[in-house]
Design a protein around this motif. Sequence first.
Motif, PDB file in Angstrom:
ATOM      1  N   PRO A 225      -9.370  -2.885   1.497  1.00 35.78           N
ATOM      2  CA  PRO A 225      -8.073  -3.249   2.084  1.00 35.78           C
ATOM      3  C   PRO A 225      -6.993  -2.183   1.908  1.00 35.78           C
ATOM      4  O   PRO A 225      -6.129  -2.028   2.778  1.00 35.78           O
ATOM      5  N   GLY A 226      -7.042  -1.445   0.808  1.00 34.46           N
ATOM      6  CA  GLY A 226      -6.041  -0.398   0.606  1.00 34.46           C
ATOM      7  C   GLY A 226      -6.118   0.687   1.663  1.00 34.46           C
ATOM      8  O   GLY A 226      -5.089   1.171   2.158  1.00 34.46           O
ATOM      9  N   ILE A 227      -7.346   1.079   2.018  1.00 35.46           N
ATOM     10  CA  ILE A 227      -7.526   2.078   3.082  1.00 35.46           C
ATOM     11  C   ILE A 227      -6.972   1.546   4.396  1.00 35.46           C
ATOM     12  O   ILE A 227      -6.286   2.251   5.143  1.00 35.46           O
ATOM     13  N   LEU A 228      -7.245   0.277   4.676  1.00 39.61           N
ATOM     14  CA  LEU A 228      -6.795  -0.335   5.922  1.00 39.61           C
ATOM     15  C   LEU A 228      -5.277  -0.429   5.981  1.00 39.61           C
ATOM     16  O   LEU A 228      -4.659  -0.080   6.994  1.00 39.61           O
ATOM     17  N   GLU A 229      -4.672  -0.904   4.901  1.00 37.24           N
ATOM     18  CA  GLU A 229      -3.217  -1.093   4.937  1.00 37.24           C
ATOM     19  C   GLU A 229      -2.486   0.238   5.044  1.00 37.24           C
ATOM     20  O   GLU A 229      -1.475   0.337   5.754  1.00 37.24           O
ATOM     21  N   ARG A 230      -2.983   1.280   4.393  1.00 41.10           N
ATOM     22  CA  ARG A 230      -2.341   2.594   4.523  1.00 41.10           C
ATOM     23  C   ARG A 230      -2.471   3.136   5.940  1.00 41.10           C
ATOM     24  O   ARG A 230      -1.576   3.818   6.448  1.00 41.10           O
TER      25      ARG A 230
ATOM     26  N   ASP B  52      12.028  -4.704   9.527  1.00 41.69           N
ATOM     27  CA  ASP B  52      11.092  -3.900   8.744  1.00 41.69           C
ATOM     28  C   ASP B  52       9.689  -4.061   9.323  1.00 41.69           C
ATOM     29  O   ASP B  52       9.288  -5.164   9.731  1.00 41.69           O
ATOM     30  N   HIS B  53       8.966  -2.971   9.312  1.00 44.20           N
ATOM     31  CA  HIS B  53       7.546  -2.991   9.699  1.00 44.20           C
ATOM     32  C   HIS B  53       6.705  -3.453   8.514  1.00 44.20           C
ATOM     33  O   HIS B  53       6.878  -2.970   7.392  1.00 44.20           O
ATOM     34  N   VAL B  54       5.803  -4.397   8.755  1.00 42.71           N
ATOM     35  CA  VAL B  54       4.937  -4.940   7.708  1.00 42.71           C
ATOM     36  C   VAL B  54       3.491  -4.899   8.214  1.00 42.71           C
ATOM     37  O   VAL B  54       3.219  -5.268   9.359  1.00 42.71           O
ATOM     38  N   ALA B  55       2.581  -4.436   7.372  1.00 48.18           N
ATOM     39  CA  ALA B  55       1.151  -4.473   7.702  1.00 48.18           C
ATOM     40  C   ALA B  55       0.402  -5.011   6.492  1.00 48.18           C
ATOM     41  O   ALA B  55       0.630  -4.550   5.369  1.00 48.18           O
ATOM     42  N   TYR B  56      -0.463  -5.982   6.711  1.00 48.16           N
ATOM     43  CA  TYR B  56      -1.226  -6.515   5.586  1.00 48.16           C
ATOM     44  C   TYR B  56      -2.608  -6.976   6.046  1.00 48.16           C
ATOM     45  O   TYR B  56      -2.842  -7.282   7.216  1.00 48.16           O
ATOM     46  N   TRP B  57      -3.519  -7.033   5.076  1.00 47.44           N
ATOM     47  CA  TRP B  57      -4.904  -7.409   5.312  1.00 47.44           C
ATOM     48  C   TRP B  57      -5.058  -8.914   5.170  1.00 47.44           C
ATOM     49  O   TRP B  57      -4.725  -9.481   4.130  1.00 47.44           O
ATOM     50  N   ASP B  58      -5.543  -9.563   6.210  1.00 48.55           N
ATOM     51  CA  ASP B  58      -5.860 -10.985   6.178  1.00 48.55           C
ATOM     52  C   ASP B  58      -7.358 -11.106   5.876  1.00 48.55           C
ATOM     53  O   ASP B  58      -8.191 -10.922   6.758  1.00 48.55           O
TER      54      ASP B  58
END
Length: 325
Positions: free
Chosen positions: A200-205, A239-245
Motif C-alpha cells: 500500500p505504501g508504494i501505491l499511495e505514494r 486538499d488532495h487525498v489518496a488512500y488504499w482501500d
Amino acid sequence: MTEVDLDHHRSGDAVTAELRADVVAGLTAERKWLPPKWFYDAEGSELFEKITQLPEYYPTRSEREVLAAHAGDVAELTGAHTLVELGSGSSEKTRLLLDALTAHGTLEAFVPLDVSESALAEAAEAISKDYPGLTVRGVVGDFTQHLALLPGGQPRVVAFLGGTIGNFLPAERATFLRSVRDVLDEGEWLLLGTDLVKDPGILERAYDDAAGVTAQFDKNVLRVINERLGADFDPDEFDHVAYWDAEHEWIEMRLRARRALTVEIPGADLTVRLAEGEHIRTEISAKFRPAGVEAELAAAGFELVRWWTDSQRRFGVSLARSVRG
C-alpha cells in the motif's frame, strides 16, 4: 506537421450536457463523487503526462518494460492490420507496438481514441509524420460510448493500456469489457494493461507524489467545471487525498474541503454545500490479481492467450482473443 483526419463524436454542446448530468448526479449524492474522465482537458492531459514521469509513478515505466519485451510477441500472435488504442493520450508507449507491428509487415492503420482533442491531435500528427506509410485516423470520443464507430480493417488489436481499466467499478468493468468484445469479430484481440496489488505504501505514494503534481491533476476537475459550467470552485480550498482501500483493493483519490463551502454552479442550476472535511471522490484505481483478470476477461467473452509482467511484478499486460459468445 502532417495533417491527420479526426472523427469527432463529442460536440461541445454534448460534452457540456454530459458534464452537467455527471455534476448533478455526483454532487447531489449522499457521498459526493465526480467521474475521472473530466480531469482531461488540455491542461489535465499535460498534467497527467507529467505524472507518468514522476519517480513515484511506477505504472508507466513498468508497463513500458513489458511492452518493450513483448511487443514482438503481440505482432507475431495477432498479425494485426489495425491497432486501436483507447484513451490514447500521447501514445508514447504505443510506439513500441507500432514498431513491432510495422516490422512484422501487417500493420496498415492506427486508430487512437481519446476524449482530449488537443492531446489526440498532437499525438496522431506526430505518429503520422514518423510512420509515413501508416493510415492514422484519430477519433475524438468516449470509449464507453463510441466503440462501435471505430474505423479500421481486420484483424484488429484493441490496446487499453495504463491501467485505466481500474477506473471502473467492477460492474462498470464488466459492461465495458463486454462492449469491447461486442465490437470485435471472433479471433480479434484485446491488449489490456492492469496494475497489480502490491504494498500500500508504494501505491499511495504513486497517487500522492511529493512534488504535488497529482494534487494539481486532481483539482483540475474543479477547473473544468468552472470553465464549462460557470462554477465558482476555488481549488485552493481543497486538499488532495489518496488512500488504499484494502477491502476493495483500489486506490481512492478524493478532494477534501478545508472548510465549510457553498459553491454555485449556474450551468447546472445547482448550489453545492460541503461541510468542513467533506470529500468528493474523483477516482478509483483498482489493482488486480492475475486470476481475477483472467476471470473478468472470460466473463466478457475473451480467452487469455498471454500474460506478461515487468521484472518486479508490479504491472500485468494480458493479450486476449475474442471467442464465440
